[in-house]
Structures are given as structure tokens and as C-alpha cells.
Scaffold this active site. Structure first.
Site, PDB file in Angstrom:
ATOM      1  CG  HIS A  94      58.048  35.630  -2.872  1.00  0.00           C
ATOM      2  ND1 HIS A  94      58.625  35.525  -4.118  1.00  0.00           N
ATOM      3  CD2 HIS A  94      58.915  35.046  -1.998  1.00  0.00           C
ATOM      4  CE1 HIS A  94      59.789  34.913  -4.014  1.00  0.00           C
ATOM      5  NE2 HIS A  94      59.988  34.609  -2.738  1.00  0.00           N
ATOM      6  CG  HIS A 118      60.547  30.151   0.314  1.00  0.00           C
ATOM      7  ND1 HIS A 118      59.350  30.374  -0.324  1.00  0.00           N
ATOM      8  CD2 HIS A 118      61.316  31.237   0.049  1.00  0.00           C
ATOM      9  CE1 HIS A 118      59.400  31.535  -0.953  1.00  0.00           C
ATOM     10  NE2 HIS A 118      60.573  32.081  -0.746  1.00  0.00           N
ATOM     11  CD  GLU A 122      66.082  34.746   4.373  1.00  0.00           C
ATOM     12  OE1 GLU A 122      66.271  35.819   3.775  1.00  0.00           O
ATOM     13  OE2 GLU A 122      66.093  33.636   3.817  1.00  0.00           O
ATOM     14  CG  ASP A 123      61.446  37.109   5.569  1.00  0.00           C
ATOM     15  OD1 ASP A 123      62.681  37.209   5.514  1.00  0.00           O
ATOM     16  OD2 ASP A 123      60.714  37.223   4.571  1.00  0.00           O
ATOM     17  CG  ASP A 185      63.091  32.391  -3.521  1.00  0.00           C
ATOM     18  OD1 ASP A 185      62.182  33.227  -3.381  1.00  0.00           O
ATOM     19  OD2 ASP A 185      64.225  32.534  -3.031  1.00  0.00           O
TER      20      ASP A 185
END
Length: 757
Positions: A94, A118, A122-123, A185
Site C-alpha cells: 500500500h 504515512h 498511526e499503525d 492514499d
């Protein structure tokens, strides 16, 4: 120099297979990820290849930049170890796909690195400080702007979504690359959305259509704009999409000969005119066809201009020469010519549009533009990204986009919360525009439906705040007049004038709306606090709670309501942003009563002790213009968001309709005892068409101790009877009844009544 190192673990598609993870990452809404299964999945065809990305970057990045991108890829690959997408692809595919889309726009190394990284904050809980240390502050800021606020607890999903959008849009205002990466994205996520559950597909597609599609259009990214539209359409209405796709495919075969004939004719005609041009046919998007069918209530067979043609010429003058040449070949349809070269669209788009009657009577649309115009039309701001704001040679497109991004910061400063900020921004994302002129012939672009007040605020907030009247094409017009293309608008200001709450009912732009609300919040703050305190006290008494709250309870309430002070909470209640009944119920829960989240009777707000209306409260309490209540009337109050309390008569038809839609926004109100002012009321008379009748009626109204503020007359077709309308100022209902009796006795008056909504 090749981006791919000799290390085989980083050498292409095979290297993207998932490896055993040290930890099991959670799901990601951004990348549609899920935890790694126990057995590695078989890679599907079409997994993004690092070598393909490297080839694209090698075309325009320097060796040193390629080395930095390689380091970002290695770090991202390491962070996403073992994480897979719901489709079974390794998650790293991705970020690579997002970076490839950014590489197509030839974004710089920092943007490509941010695209690869990116999702790591967050992950994988990577801290911003670590990214700054490894890749520098600019890359870390880009990644931070793209990361959601998942560590903060919000009261609702809507509030969380609004705050995430606010963060992203404000980051975009300082660096437009944030939104370019975010659009890339979103585009890849939409391309791979088929694996999601139907409900989630619809939610993501709806969000894309509502926010990301208009942002892409506003930035001039037409390729992304069209693809996102079609992808959203296919997931929102899959059956309609498939049916329309099948019909277009069939029409494509039927019209092949027509398209071929038009292409040959146009090419030969332009060649004879010695115009160098590229001519090619283009098919309208499925969503564009669907929107036209739905908007004009047409069947597919009635949509004749499914196909259009684009003519790309070598110079600016040849755009107009080509236009004349085409008009000599086929007859133009009246009213179907638009010159977006002389007056370009808000997003910088430039082209000549004309619709001609082609062979067999088929309407055919042509777009005529230069190569530079074509590049801007397809890539928009991505062709000239704006993070180098220090450049004094900004193009017109850059200046327009920079001004819009700056307006986001202005709106943020004047906005109370994230949901309101997002509401204002969405208003400004409407693609349709009108173009008007200042008295000095400067062109101002505004959204379709914008008014003179929107125009005033687009010039400057100070001009909007002090607007008193407007001249449109040298004639005085109401402030709520909708502007049309070509209008010359002149604003008249007065330093003592202030914005009216009624402006909120007709302004269209986010800047105007946020500025008016900001003014009403700050100027009328004391009034709002008093009203809010009164409303909350009555709501608390209705639940048998003393209005004097202990300090500890107030502190808990403020923490859970995100208000900075009790006065701010009162002000929010006074302007209708919070409901007094809901705040009171929440307090009831805090002190050990029934659950604060228990269902609330929608009629509870109206069952509180009535709020007293004295008529001198200022703009925080207003009398509804639809029914103009006066003392003696039965009344009810409507709490409007950020506009305070609006008082209607109990029998107002508009109030009844709105109360049925939002019953919890209505409260009981009553008239005070001492009312030291006059109130507007409307009356309507049916009179004979005879000499002196208007003077006699006006004199009788004056003798009845009432003041006339407006008079109007409607004439019937036979010129026998006239209908007079007056707005008069009276003390109360008794005063009005006496006036009606007196005027009814005037000779020539056939009928008189109070005019209702």
C-alpha cells in the site's frame, strides 16, 4: 542510479511476502490492514513493485534523493513486517502504491518518503521525534499531518472524523503536499475497496464523494477527481453503475463510426487552416453521465453527448482560431459556449468549451486548450506544488490556491469546534462558481448562490462586518441578492454597522459564515451567558437539582464537556450549541441519578419552566420574522445552533414543521410583565381603488398610536380592488386589536386582518 539495493530482501515483488512479525499490528482504516494470519497468504497479481517505483523516481530524482527514499522504504518495510491488507497483500504494497501515484506527479523526495512512511505513526506507534531524527523535520511533519488522532477520546465518531479532517486540512494549509499524499492514499484504498464489507464500502465511498472528491476538484486534480467519482459511484450504487457501464459499452460500438468521422473531419479542417493540434475523443465518466441523467431526468438514450473531443493546440491565439475553424465546420448550439480561458475556474482550469451539431444531428462537445492548459487541467496544483511559498514568481493558479489554503487558517481561528470547521470548509468545496467584478474591474470568484454579503467578506472580513448596503450594476439591491456572472458589485460600509444574525440564513461561503458566527459569539457573549445560565437553571430545577452547583461537580462537568469555563458552557447553551436539557441530564447522572446517557424525552425541553421574554434581550433572543409575535400571543422558543433563541407564535406553520423535525430544540417561553418597547406586526387590507384611500388608512393608523415601518400594494387585474400591506409597530395584542377596529371603519376598506406566516 537504481533505487533497489543488492540485498535480495529488498529486490522486488518477491521481497514483499510477509515475514513472521514480532508483534501483531492492529487494523488500519487508512490502509485497510488486518493482523497477519498464521499462514502467509499467496500474493495476488498486481502487487505494487518497488522496482517499478524506482524506475519512475530515477527519471527525475538525484542519486542522493534516491538514497534517502531507499532508507524510508527500508524503515517502512521493517515497521510493517507481517502486517497484511484484508485482500491478503503484504501491507507494504500500500505505501509503495501511494508513492507510485505521487511519483506520477513528480513530487519531490520528501513527499515520496512521507508517502512510504504515512502509516507508521498511526499503525506502529512510531513517534514523531524518531522520524525527525531519521528523516528530518519536513518529512516528519508531513507524516504527522497524515496521521489520525486515534489516541484521543472523542464523544462520537462524527466528532472524531471532523477533528481528523480539521487536522489534515490545517496541515495542508501550511504544506499542500499533505493533501496530495492523502489523495493518493485515498485513491489506492478506493481502487482496492472490493474486499471490504458492503456497509464499510458505502461509508468510505460516501466520505470520499463528500470530502475528497471536491478537494481534488478544488486543487485542479481532474484525473484523480474523475476516478474517485467513478469509484465512489460504483460502491455507492453498484447496480446502477453496472447497468450504465453496460449501456455505455454498447453505445461505444454503435457510435464508433460517428466518432471516427468527426475525428477525420476535424483533423483535416485544422490542417487546412494551418493549425498544429492533437485531436482525440474522450468518453464522459459514468458518474458524469449518471449525474446528468438524474439532474435533467433523462434516460440514457436521451444523453446524446456521452462522447466529447479535446483539441490541444500549440499556442494561446490558436485556441480562438481553432474555435472559429470548428464553428465553420459544424454549427454551434446557442448558449453552449463557455470561455474559461479569459475567466478561468477557481482551480486554475482553462479551456474553451463549445457544443456543435455534428453528423446525424448529434450534439458534440469540444474542449480547446494549449499544452500548458492541458497539463494544469489534468494535474492542477500537483504540477506546481505550493510548499515553496517564498517564491515571488508564483503562478496565478498558485496564488489562487495559496489564498484558499490561507482562508482555511482564517476559518479555523474563528470557528468554535471541528464539526463547525468542517461544515464551513465543505461549503467552500462546491465546484460551481460565479464570477463578478469589483468597481475597479477585479474579478472575484464565488460559489454558485453566493450573495452580496459573501462578496463583502471575500474582499475583507472588516468590510463584511461593516456592510450596510450594496449596489449591483449601479442599482441598490438587498444584501441577500444572489450574484450572477458578470455582476459589478459595490459594497457600502459604515463603521457603526455590525453583522446581523439573519445573514446566516443566506450566506453561502465558509469564510462569511464563520466570520458572522465568530462576531455573534464574541460581541453578544454576555447576553448568551445570561440566557444560558437561565436555561440551565430551569432545566436543573425540572430535575429537582439546585442551580447552585458544587465546585467539584462543575469541574467534572467541564472536563467531560470540553468547555474551558462555566461561562463558556453557559454561552454554548445560550447560542443553541448545547441543549440545556441534555447538560442537566448529564449533571443528574454525575451526582448519582439515573444514567446520563438514558433516553431523553424529546418534549422535556418544552416542559421546563418557561423562559421570560422581555423584548430587550438583544440578538441572543430574536422574534421570528415569519410570524412576528407580539405580547399577548402564545409563543414558543427555538434554540438554533450558534444563533441563540428564536421566538415564534404558537400557531406558526413554519415553527410546527421545524418542531416536527427537531423536537428537542424547542423550549417553553412566556412574555415578561414590563415590556417597554414596540413590536413589529404585519396587517393586510383589501380596499377599493379610489382617491385618497391610502392617506385615510395611514392617518387612522397614526391616530391609533402606531408607527408604520413598511407599506406595499398589490393590484388586481381588473383594477377594482387593491391589496395593501403594512408593517406597523404596536405595544401588544390588545393595542393591535383596537387598531384593526379603527381602520376597519375607514370608508373604502372592505377587509382587514393580521397577516400570519
Amino acid at each position: 542510479m537504481n533505487l533497489i539495493p543488492a540485498d535480495p530482501t529488498l529486490a522486488g515483488p518477491s521481497a514483499l511476502a510477509p515475514r513472521p512479525a514480532a508483534k501483531a499490528p492492529g487494523a488500519s482504516a487508512s490502509g485497510l490492514a488486518t493482523s497477519a494470519p498464521s499462514m502467509p497468504p499467496v500474493l495476488p497479481a498486481g502487487v505494487a513493485s518497488v522496482s517499478h517505483l524506482a524506475d519512475k523516481l530515477a527519471d527525475y530524482l538525484s542519486p542522493s534523493d534516491l538514497k534517502k527514499v531507499k532508507e524510508a522504504y527500508r524503515f517502512s518495510d521493517e515497521m510493517h513486517l507481517g502486517q497484511v491488507r484484508r485482500s491478503g497483500e503484504p501491507y507494504i504494497s500500500h505505501p509503495i502504491a501511494v508513492a507510485e501515484i505521487c511519483a506520477d506527479w513528480k513530487l519531490d523526495a520528501q513527499a515520496i518518503m512521507a508517502a512510504l512512511l504515512h502509516d507508521v505513526m498511526e499503525d506502529q506507534d512510531v513517534k514523531k521525534d524518531e522520524l525527525i531524527e531519521r528523516f528530518g523535520a519536513p518529512v516528519a511533519s508531513l507524516v504527522d499531518g497524515l496521521s489520525k488522532l486515534e489516541k484521543i477520546e472523542f464523544q462520537s465518531q462524527i466528532e472524531a472524523q471532523a477533528e481528523n479532517f480539521r487536522k489534515m486540512l490545517l496541515a495542508m494549509a501550511s504544506d499542500v503536499r499533505v493533501i496530495l499524499i492523502k489523495l493518493a492514499d485515498r485513491l489506492h484504498n478506493m481502487r482496492t475497496l472490493d474486499v471490504m464489507a458492503p456497509a464499510k464500502k458505502r461509508r468510505i465511498a460516501s466520505e470520499t464523494m463528500e470530502v475528497y472528491v471536491p478537494i481534488a476538484h478544488r486543487l485542479g486534480l481532474n484525473n484523480i477527481y474523475r476516478e474517485l467519482q467513478d469509484l465512489s459511484f460504483s460502491h455507492l450504487y453498484p447496480l446502477r453503475y453496472r447497468t450504465l457501464a453496460k449501456a455505455v459499452k454498447a453505445a461505444r460500438g454503435n457510435r464508433r463510426e460517428v466518432v471516427k468521422k468527426i475525428l477525420e473531419s476535424v483533423k483535416s479542417t485544422l490542417a487546412i487552416a494551418d493549425i498544429e493540434a492533437e485531436v482525440y475523443g474522450r468518453e464522459k465518466t459514468l458518474y458524469g453521465i449518471y449525474k446528468k441523467m438524474r439532474g435533467k431526468r433523462l434516460s440514457f438514450s436521451q444523453v446524446l453527448d456521452v462522447y466529447g473531443f479535446r483539441v490541444v493546440v500549440d499556442s494561446f491565439p490558436n485556441c480562438y482560431v481553432a474555435l472559429g475553424t470548428l464553428h465553420s465546420l459544424y454549427k454551434p448550439m446557442p448558449g453552449k459556449f463557455k470561455d474559461y480561458i479569459a475567466i478561468r475556474k477557481l482551480n486554475g482550469y482553462q479551456s474553451l468549451h463549445t457544443t456543435l451539431i455534428g453528423p446525424y444531428g448529434t450534439p458534440v462537445e469540444f474542449q480547446i486548450r494549449t499544452q500548458d492548459m492541458h497539463r494544469t487541467a489534468e494535474s492542477g496544483v500537483a504540477a506546481h506544488w505550493l510548499y515553496k511559498t517564498g517564491d515571488s514568481n508564483l503562478s496565478d493558479l498558485q496564488q489562487r490556491t495559496h489564498a484558499w489554503l490561507q482562508s482555511l487558517l482564517d476559518i479555523q481561528q474563528q470557528t468554535g469546534d471541528s464539526a463547525e470547521f468542517l461544515e464551513h470548509v465543505k461549503v467552500d468545496l462546491f465546484p460551481d462558481s460565479v464570477y463578478v467584478f469589483t468597481p475597479k474591474s477585479k474579478i472575484i470568484a464565488l460559489p454558485r448562490g453566493a450573495t452580496a454579503v459573501d462578496f463583502a467578506y471575500s474582499i475583507h472580513t472588516g468590510i463584511g462586518d461593516h456592510t450596510v448596503s450594496v449596489k449591483i450594476n449601479n442599482e441598490t439591491a438587498p444584501l441577500r441578492t444572489e450574484l450572477r456572472n458578470g455582476d459589478i458589485v459595490e459594497i457600502v460600509t459604515d463603521t457603526s454597522s455590525r453583522p446581523s444574525p439573519t445573514w446566516l440564513s443566506f450566506v453561502r461561503t465558509g469564510k462569511a459564515r464563520s466570520a458572522i458566527r465568530h462576531h455573534l459569539r464574541t460581541i453578544n457573549l454576555p447576553e448568551s451567558i445570561v440566557l444560558g445560565r437561565q436555561l440551565l437553571a430551569q432545566a436543573l430545577l425540572n430535575l429537582s437539582i439546585a442551580p447552585e452547583l458544587p465546585a467539584a461537580l462543575v469541574e467534572r462537568l467541564l472536563n467531560e464537556s470540553s468547555a474551558k469555563s462555566l461561562d463558556e458552557l453557559y454561552a454554548d447553551i445560550g447560542i443553541g450549541k448545547r441543549m440545556a436539557a441534555l447538560v442537566a441530564r448529564h449533571l443528574f447522572g454525575l451526582i448519582g441519578g439515573e444514567s446520563a446517557s438514558a433516553p431523553i424525552d424529546h418534549n422535556s425541553a418544552a416542559e421546563l419552566d418557561p423562559v421570560t421574554i422581555c423584548g430587550s434581550e438583544g440578538v441572543s433572543v430574536q422574534l421570528a420574522p415569519c410570524c412576528l409575535p407580539i405580547p399577548g400571543d402564545q409563543i414558543i422558543g427555538q434554540l438554533r445552533r450558534d444563533q441563540g433563541l428564536l421566538v415564534h407564535t404558537g400557531d406558526c406553520t413554519l415553527a410546527k414543521r421545524q418542531r416536527a423535525k427537531e423536537p428537542d430544540r424547542w423550549i417553553a417561553v412566556k412574555w415578561g410583565v414590563e415590556l417597554n418597547r414596540r413590536f413589529d406586526s404585519r396587517i393586510k387590507l383589501l380596499i377599493n381603488n379610489e382617491k385618497g384611500i391610502l392617506a385615510r388608512v395611514a392617518a387612522e393608523i397614526g391616530e391609533s398610536d402606531a408607527n408604520i415601518t413598511y407599506v406595499g400594494m398589490d393590484e388586481d387585474k381588473e383594477h377594482v380592488l387593491h391589496q395593501l400591506r403594512f408593517t406597523i409597530q404596536v405595544k401588544d395584542r390588545v393595542h393591535l386589536a383596537g387598531l384593526l377596529r379603527n381602520v376597519r371603519r375607514v370608508t373604502g376598506v372592505n377587509r382587514i386582518l393580521r397577516e400570519r406566516s
